[in-house]
Design a protein around this motif. Structure first.
Motif, PDB file in Angstrom:
ATOM      1  N   ASP A 157       9.910  -7.772  -1.357  1.00 36.13           N
ATOM      2  CA  ASP A 157       9.520  -8.447  -0.111  1.00 36.13           C
ATOM      3  C   ASP A 157       9.946  -9.904  -0.179  1.00 36.13           C
ATOM      4  N   TYR A 198       0.806  -1.225   0.000  1.00 39.32           N
ATOM      5  CA  TYR A 198       0.000   0.000   0.000  1.00 39.32           C
ATOM      6  C   TYR A 198       0.832   1.266   0.000  1.00 39.32           C
ATOM      7  N   GLU A 254       8.728   1.301   5.578  1.00 42.20           N
ATOM      8  CA  GLU A 254       7.826   1.565   6.700  1.00 42.20           C
ATOM      9  C   GLU A 254       7.649   0.242   7.433  1.00 42.20           C
ATOM     10  N   THR A 309       8.307 -12.404   1.458  1.00 41.52           N
ATOM     11  CA  THR A 309       7.213 -13.336   1.751  1.00 41.52           C
ATOM     12  C   THR A 309       6.235 -13.439   0.575  1.00 41.52           C
ATOM     13  N   ALA A 340      15.601  -8.067   1.176  1.00 40.61           N
ATOM     14  CA  ALA A 340      15.961  -6.645   1.052  1.00 40.61           C
ATOM     15  C   ALA A 340      17.402  -6.363   1.468  1.00 40.61           C
TER      16      ALA A 340
HETATM   17  C1  LIG Z   1       4.997  -4.644   8.503  1.00 44.34           C
HETATM   18  S1  LIG Z   1       5.232  -5.403   6.940  1.00 44.34           S
HETATM   19  C2  LIG Z   1       5.713  -4.169   5.822  1.00 44.34           C
HETATM   20  C3  LIG Z   1       5.246  -2.979   5.806  1.00 44.34           C
HETATM   21  C4  LIG Z   1       4.230  -2.478   4.847  1.00 44.34           C
HETATM   22  N1  LIG Z   1       4.301  -1.070   5.064  1.00 44.34           N
HETATM   23  C5  LIG Z   1       2.948  -3.139   5.239  1.00 44.34           C
HETATM   24  O1  LIG Z   1       2.515  -2.894   6.384  1.00 44.34           O
HETATM   25  O2  LIG Z   1       2.382  -3.950   4.503  1.00 44.34           O
HETATM   26  C6  LIG Z   1       6.809  -6.167   7.061  1.00 44.34           C
HETATM   27  C7  LIG Z   1       7.222  -6.859   5.779  1.00 44.34           C
HETATM   28  O3  LIG Z   1       8.634  -7.062   5.816  1.00 44.34           O
HETATM   29  C8  LIG Z   1       8.869  -8.226   5.067  1.00 44.34           C
HETATM   30  N2  LIG Z   1      10.230  -8.737   5.318  1.00 44.34           N
HETATM   31  C9  LIG Z   1      10.696  -9.328   6.455  1.00 44.34           C
HETATM   32  N3  LIG Z   1      11.987  -9.654   6.281  1.00 44.34           N
HETATM   33  C10 LIG Z   1      12.332  -9.261   5.026  1.00 44.34           C
HETATM   34  C11 LIG Z   1      13.516  -9.340   4.268  1.00 44.34           C
HETATM   35  N4  LIG Z   1      14.640  -9.880   4.771  1.00 44.34           N
HETATM   36  N5  LIG Z   1      13.513  -8.852   2.999  1.00 44.34           N
HETATM   37  C12 LIG Z   1      12.387  -8.304   2.470  1.00 44.34           C
HETATM   38  N6  LIG Z   1      11.231  -8.226   3.148  1.00 44.34           N
HETATM   39  C13 LIG Z   1      11.198  -8.676   4.409  1.00 44.34           C
HETATM   40  C14 LIG Z   1       7.770  -9.171   5.516  1.00 44.34           C
HETATM   41  O4  LIG Z   1       7.600 -10.212   4.597  1.00 44.34           O
HETATM   42  C15 LIG Z   1       6.578  -8.230   5.592  1.00 44.34           C
HETATM   43  O5  LIG Z   1       5.832  -8.263   4.416  1.00 44.34           O
END
Ligand SMILES: C[S@@+](CC[C@H](N)C(=O)[O-])C[C@H]1O[C@@H](n2cnc3c(N)ncnc32)[C@H](O)[C@@H]1O
Length: 259
Positions: free
Chosen positions: A88, A71, A131, A90, A115
């Motif tokens: 991402d 988003y 974020e 996941t 990432a």
């Molecule tokens: C809180 S969410 C991301 C924020 C986004 N603003 C949302 O709320 O949809 C955290 C995201 O970080 C991703 N994530 C965790 N470790 C990661 C990594 N090593 N590389 C890329 N993404 C990662 C997770 O898969 C998850 O989708």
């Protein structure tokens, strides 16, 4: 998928946890976030128009590191960005992002990668954002140099995370307390006993040195406190009391520019 150090323990655990979260709530909540017009930051949705932490978006190429359901990238594309690439780790989160991207026809590019080592070409973006993505789930000593690599000179890095103070006041299990619960010395990797997730929270001094060593100059840092009307927000209660967040910062945002 391996990180540079070869350690995959937290990557696999965090991916597993986000796969579960997607099934439990993020897939359901994402359409509401995608439908929102205004850019807003963090748990309490602080409007960008209040904090002004983003550069001009018109014509910019943006990468979102840990984009989740996408988003934030959608808001940036609507705000004028030319190209938005969401990264991402996941697949379930990316599936939600792809579904909504198709619905809104925004043309976000969504890439499954770590990432900390995206595999994207160097110097191909004007803005890197996170974020609660890479900003808390990735090893800062890997993802911040990776963000620097992805940015063109003068490109900006903007990210939001929990405040350091809130992490120092969070016990291994349970909510934020009014006293220190862990040492700041050595603060970085945090393995949560209850959720089996791993987060990263380098303290301010370490983060400043890392940003500068990675080629950034720091432009701004803002801490968010709860406002008078925050008391009913579910964030307060679940993680901390609103009274806590009216006295101490709950979240913090950083803005840096690649030299
Ligand atoms: C809180 S969410 C991301 C924020 C986004 N603003 C949302 O709320 O949809 C955290 C995201 O970080 C991703 N994530 C965790 N470790 C990661 C990594 N090593 N590389 C890329 N993404 C990662 C997770 O898969 C998850 O989708």
């Amino acid at each position: 998928m391996r990180s540079h150090s070869g350690l995959t323990d937290y990557l696999d655990k965090n991916r597993e946890s986000w796969t579960k979260s997607n099934a439990e709530y993020t897939d359901e909540r994402a359409p509401v976030a995608w439908a929102r017009d205004e850019i807003a930051w963090g748990m309490c949705k602080v409007p960008e128009s209040e904090v002004r932490m983003l550069p001009e978006l018109e014509g910019k190429d943006v990468v979102e590191l840990g984009c989740g359901t996408g988003y934030f990238g959608a808001w940036l594309k609507r705000g004028g960005a030319r190209r938005v690439v969401g990264v991402d780790i996941t697949p379930a989160q990316l599936e939600t992002a792809r579904r909504l991207n198709a619905k809104y026809g925004l043309g976000l590019e969504l890439v499954e990668a770590n990432a900390e080592a995206t595999g994207l070409p160097a110097a191909s973006f004007d803005l890197a954002i996170s974020e609660y993505g890479a900003s808390i789930w990735c090893d800062p000593y890997k993802w911040i140099p990776e963000a620097a690599r992805l940015l063109r000179p003068e490109g900006e890095l903007v990210f939001l995370r929990n405040s350091t103070l809130s992490m120092l006041c969070t016990p291994d299990t349970g909510t934020v307390q009014e006293s220190l619960q862990r040492p700041q010395l050595g603060l970085n990797r945090m393995d949560w006993a209850d959720t089996h997730e791993t987060e990263f929270q380098p303290a301010h001094g370490d983060l400043i040195r890392l940003l500068r060593k990675s080629g950034f100059e720091i432009l701004d840092m803002v801490e968010f406190f709860a406002s008078a009307d925050s008391k009913n927000h579910p964030f307060y209660g679940e993680y901390m009391t609103v009274e806590w967040a009216q006295k101490w910062p709950s979240e913090e945002m950083w803005r840096a520019r690649k030299r």
